[in-house]
Design a protein around this motif. Structure first.
Motif, short mmCIF file in Angstrom:
data_model
loop_
_atom_site.label_atom_id
_atom_site.label_comp_id
_atom_site.label_asym_id
_atom_site.label_seq_id
_atom_site.Cartn_x
_atom_site.Cartn_y
_atom_site.Cartn_z
N SER A 167 0.79 -1.24 0.00
CA SER A 167 0.00 0.00 0.00
C SER A 167 0.82 1.28 0.00
N GLY A 168 1.90 1.32 0.73
CA GLY A 168 2.61 2.57 0.93
C GLY A 168 3.50 3.02 -0.20
N GLY A 169 4.16 2.08 -0.87
CA GLY A 169 5.08 2.45 -1.92
C GLY A 169 6.45 2.79 -1.37
N ILE A 170 7.21 3.47 -2.21
CA ILE A 170 8.59 3.81 -1.87
C ILE A 170 8.90 5.18 -2.47
N VAL A 171 9.68 5.96 -1.76
CA VAL A 171 10.10 7.26 -2.27
C VAL A 171 11.56 7.13 -2.72
N ILE A 172 11.82 7.57 -3.93
CA ILE A 172 13.18 7.54 -4.46
C ILE A 172 13.65 8.96 -4.66
N GLU A 173 14.84 9.23 -4.18
CA GLU A 173 15.51 10.50 -4.43
C GLU A 173 16.82 10.16 -5.11
N THR A 174 17.04 10.74 -6.27
CA THR A 174 18.23 10.42 -7.03
C THR A 174 18.72 11.62 -7.82
N ARG A 175 20.00 11.59 -8.10
CA ARG A 175 20.57 12.52 -9.07
C ARG A 175 21.29 11.66 -10.08
N ALA A 176 20.83 11.75 -11.32
CA ALA A 176 21.37 10.91 -12.37
C ALA A 176 21.16 11.57 -13.72
N ARG A 177 21.71 10.96 -14.74
CA ARG A 177 21.51 11.44 -16.11
C ARG A 177 20.29 10.73 -16.68
N PHE A 178 19.35 11.53 -17.14
CA PHE A 178 18.14 11.01 -17.77
C PHE A 178 18.14 11.43 -19.23
N GLY A 179 18.05 10.45 -20.12
CA GLY A 179 17.92 10.70 -21.55
C GLY A 179 16.62 10.08 -22.02
N PHE A 180 16.23 10.37 -23.24
CA PHE A 180 14.91 9.94 -23.71
C PHE A 180 14.98 9.38 -25.12
N THR A 181 14.10 8.45 -25.37
CA THR A 181 13.82 8.00 -26.72
C THR A 181 12.35 8.32 -26.91
N ALA A 182 12.06 9.25 -27.85
CA ALA A 182 10.69 9.71 -28.02
C ALA A 182 10.44 10.03 -29.48
#
Length: 185
Positions: free
Chosen positions: A94-109
């Motif tokens: 029910s609760g889920g998880i919280v993620i905090e991150t610093r990373a490189r995000f790229g996209f295929t769109a």
């Protein structure tokens, strides 16, 4: 262990109701109690059985930094298992998880959008389904890359696609992870 595994361990340790033992003697006594023998504790830590006995009796008090780290890790792994399981079950159902991150995000769109990756700092609540996947994967010994892929999918669906309300067909690349912190909810 890796960044994601360590972060999941810290998240589980954050729910403890009592602190782990502080002294080397108390930690060693606890580990011997959990492993049922000084021999098993010695094998686990990579030291002699006699050294374990000396720590239990209080004859040795200050372990080397390497041994102190291994001892603390083994005690933490075994500390309050029912509390840990209860928190993980709640996060997975029910609760889920919280993620905090610093990373490189790229996209295929689709054409017309940029796919150049850039460093982003993201704090996002992932639903219970992704928490369950992460915790299950960790329990069966998944690799760091597999854990990272599950987290990437969760961030893609919740942060970038807004649970399917936008950015259809977007695929997110989650690379160059600087840090990641997870928190069970």
């Amino acid at each position: 262990m890796g960044m994601f595994s360590d972060s999941l361990e810290r998240a589980a340790a954050a729910v403890f109701t009592r602190p782990i033992p502080k002294t080397a003697q108390a930690r060693m006594k606890y580990l011997v109690q959990q492993t049922k023998s000084t021999w098993a504790a010695a094998r686990l830590l990579g030291i002699s059985q006699r050294t374990v006995e000396r720590y239990v009796k209080g004859q040795l008090k200050k372990p080397r930094a390497e041994l102190a780290e291994r001892l603390a890790g083994e005690v933490r792994r075994r500390w309050q298992p029912r509390v840990r399981v209860r928190a993980q079950k709640q996060a997975a159902t029910s609760g889920g998880i919280v993620i905090e991150t610093r990373a490189r995000f790229g996209f295929t769109a689709a054409a017309g959008s940029t796919d150049d990756g850039r460093i982003r700092r993201i704090t996002q609540h992932l639903p219970a389904t992704y928490a369950a996947q992460l915790l299950t994967a960790q329990a069966i010994g998944a690799s760091e890359q597999q854990l990272q892929d599950i987290a990437a999918e969760g961030i893609q669906e919740t942060y970038f696609k807004d649970h399917g309300r936008r950015a259809q067909g977007l695929a997110v690349d989650f690379t160059d992870v600087d840090y990641v912190e997870l928190d069970l909810k």
